[in-house]
Design a protein around this motif. Structure first.
Motif, PDB file in Angstrom:
ATOM      1  N   LEU A 111       0.417  -0.894   0.085  1.00  0.00           N
ATOM      2  CA  LEU A 111      -0.173   0.287   0.047  1.00  0.00           C
ATOM      3  C   LEU A 111       0.805   1.358  -0.121  1.00  0.00           C
ATOM      4  N   ILE A 112       1.963   0.992   0.702  1.00  0.00           N
ATOM      5  CA  ILE A 112       2.642   2.613   0.976  1.00  0.00           C
ATOM      6  C   ILE A 112       2.765   2.594  -0.225  1.00  0.00           C
ATOM      7  N   GLN A 113       4.579   1.742  -0.583  1.00  0.00           N
ATOM      8  CA  GLN A 113       5.104   1.365  -1.529  1.00  0.00           C
ATOM      9  C   GLN A 113       4.396   1.983  -3.234  1.00  0.00           C
ATOM     10  N   ASN A 114       3.354   1.210  -3.248  1.00  0.00           N
ATOM     11  CA  ASN A 114       2.138   2.025  -4.789  1.00  0.00           C
ATOM     12  C   ASN A 114       1.948   2.908  -4.341  1.00  0.00           C
ATOM     13  N   ALA A 115       1.522   4.200  -3.078  1.00  0.00           N
ATOM     14  CA  ALA A 115       1.496   5.483  -2.987  1.00  0.00           C
ATOM     15  C   ALA A 115       2.676   6.067  -3.547  1.00  0.00           C
ATOM     16  N   VAL A 116       3.326   5.868  -2.936  1.00  0.00           N
ATOM     17  CA  VAL A 116       4.755   6.519  -3.509  1.00  0.00           C
ATOM     18  C   VAL A 116       5.326   6.462  -4.927  1.00  0.00           C
ATOM     19  N   ASN A 117       5.259   5.326  -5.133  1.00  0.00           N
ATOM     20  CA  ASN A 117       5.787   5.083  -7.056  1.00  0.00           C
ATOM     21  C   ASN A 117       4.972   6.207  -7.641  1.00  0.00           C
ATOM     22  N   ALA A 118       3.158   6.901  -7.427  1.00  0.00           N
ATOM     23  CA  ALA A 118       2.526   7.236  -8.273  1.00  0.00           C
ATOM     24  C   ALA A 118       2.964   8.906  -7.655  1.00  0.00           C
ATOM     25  N   GLU A 119       3.899   9.052  -7.053  1.00  0.00           N
ATOM     26  CA  GLU A 119       4.100  10.368  -7.217  1.00  0.00           C
ATOM     27  C   GLU A 119       5.289  10.837  -7.810  1.00  0.00           C
ATOM     28  N   SER A 120       5.652  10.120  -8.317  1.00  0.00           N
ATOM     29  CA  SER A 120       7.121  10.110  -9.265  1.00  0.00           C
ATOM     30  C   SER A 120       7.908   9.110 -10.501  1.00  0.00           C
ATOM     31  N   PRO A 121       7.958   9.812 -10.861  1.00  0.00           N
ATOM     32  CA  PRO A 121       8.423   8.648 -12.459  1.00  0.00           C
ATOM     33  C   PRO A 121       9.583   8.294 -11.530  1.00  0.00           C
ATOM     34  N   ALA A 122      10.516   8.984 -10.941  1.00  0.00           N
ATOM     35  CA  ALA A 122      11.518   8.902 -10.267  1.00  0.00           C
ATOM     36  C   ALA A 122      11.688   7.565  -9.548  1.00  0.00           C
ATOM     37  N   TRP A 123      11.005   7.726  -8.949  1.00  0.00           N
ATOM     38  CA  TRP A 123      10.910   7.024  -7.593  1.00  0.00           C
ATOM     39  C   TRP A 123      10.165   5.881  -8.154  1.00  0.00           C
ATOM     40  N   ARG A 124       9.251   5.508  -9.650  1.00  0.00           N
ATOM     41  CA  ARG A 124       8.590   4.098  -9.371  1.00  0.00           C
ATOM     42  C   ARG A 124       9.605   3.740 -10.176  1.00  0.00           C
ATOM     43  N   ARG A 125      10.327   4.578 -11.005  1.00  0.00           N
ATOM     44  CA  ARG A 125      12.085   3.691 -11.346  1.00  0.00           C
ATOM     45  C   ARG A 125      13.027   3.037 -10.485  1.00  0.00           C
ATOM     46  N   LEU A 126      13.155   3.761  -8.638  1.00  0.00           N
ATOM     47  CA  LEU A 126      13.776   2.913  -8.881  1.00  0.00           C
ATOM     48  C   LEU A 126      13.278   2.254  -7.667  1.00  0.00           C
TER      49      LEU A 126
END
Length: 245
Positions: free
Chosen positions: A218-233
Motif C-alpha cells: 500500500l505504501i510503495q504503490n502510493a510512493v510510486n504514484a508520486e514520481s516517475p523517478a521513484w517508480r523507476r527506483l
C-alpha cells in the motif's frame, strides 16, 4: 383546500418535487378549480409526507410507487425491510462519525502520539515538505485501513530513521523525486539501498518488497504514484531484491 405552494411548505419539499411525484404517478394530481388552480386536500398532504419519508429513507421512487399499489400486509413487510436497512445505514454512519471524530482528536489527524511526533520531527531531519505531507497521508491511510499491521510498519521505519546511514538513504530517496527516470544517480542510489537492506534484514523476507503484508505494498504503490523517478527506483530495487521480478 390547499394550493400547491402551501402543500410544498407543509411537507417540506419543493413545488418541483411535487410535480415530479405527479409525473411518476406517486401522488394523484387533483382536478383544477374554476380559476384554473389545482387544489389539494389533507389526504394529499398525508400521502406526500409518506412519500417524502420513504424517499429520505433511501427507497427508490419506483419502489414507492409499487408500495402505493400494494396490499396493507405487503406494505407492512416492505416497511419492516426499509426499517432494517435504515438501521444498518445508521450504524455505518455512526461508525463513520466516530472515525471522523478520531481524525480530528489527535495532534495529527487522530494518529497515535508517537506517529504525530515522528511526522512533526521530519522537517528538522532535513525532509522536504512534500515528503512530510506524503508520509502524513500514508500513515493516516495505513492506520485507517490496516490498524493491526500499522504499528509494526511504523516501528520498522522509526528504527531505520534512528540509524544515520539509513536515514541518509531516506533523505536521498526524498531528493530523487525530481530526477529524470533515466538519471544514473537512481541506479547508484538503488545499489546503496540494496546493500543496506541486505545488511539489515539478511536473506529473509523484506518489508516493503516481498513480505507477506498489505501495508508495505500500500505504501510503495502510493510512493510510486508520486514520481516517475521513484517508480523507476522501485523497479531497480525489485529487480535485485525480489526473485522473479
Amino acid at each position: 383546500m390547499i394550493t400547491i405552494g402551501r402543500l410544498a411548505a407543509y411537507a417540506g419539499v419543493s413545488i418541483k418535487t411535487i410535480r415530479v411525484y405527479h409525473a411518476k404517478g406517486l401522488l394523484p394530481e387533483p382536478d383544477r378549480d374554476a380559476s384554473g388552480y389545482r387544489r389539494y386536500t389533507a389526504a394529499h398532504a398525508i400521502d406526500l409526507l409518506k412519500i417524502r419519508t420513504l424517499a429520505e429513507a433511501g427507497v427508490p421512487l419506483a419502489r414507492i410507487k409499487q408500495l402505493g399499489d400494494a396490499t396493507p400486509e405487503s406494505v407492512r413487510e416492505a416497511l419492516h425491510d426499509v426499517d432494517r436497512e435504515l438501521t444498518a445505514r445508521i450504524k455505518r454512519l455512526r461508525e463513520t462519525q466516530r472515525r471522523l471524530r478520531r481524525l480530528g482528536s489527535g495532534p495529527v489527524h487522530g494518529l497515535p502520539p508517537e506517529v504525530a511526533r515522528h511526522l512533526e520531527g521530519l522537517p528538522g531531519l532535513g525532509f522536504s515538505a512534500r515528503w512530510v505531507a506524503m508520509e502524513t497521508d500514508l500513515w493516516i491511510l495505513v492506520y485507517a485501513t490496516h490498524p493491526e499491521l500499522a504499528a509494526e510498519s511504523f516501528r520498522d521505519q522509526s528504527e531505520a530513521l534512528a540509524d544515520p546511514g539509513l536515514r541518509q538513504l531516506y533523505l536521498d530517496y526524498d531528493r530523487a523525486h525530481d530526477l529524470d527516470p533515466a538519471d544514473p544517480a537512481l541506479a547508484a542510489l538503488a545499489e546503496r539501498i540494496i546493500t543496506a537492506t541486505r545488511r539489515r534484514y539478511g536473506p529473509g523476507p523484506l518489508p516493503g518488497l516481498d513480505a507477506p503484508s498489505a501495508v508495505p505494498a500500500l505504501i510503495q504503490n502510493a510512493v510510486n504514484a508520486e514520481s516517475p523517478a521513484w517508480r523507476r527506483l522501485d523497479g531497480l530495487l525489485r529487480a535485485q531484491l525480489v526473485p522473479g521480478t
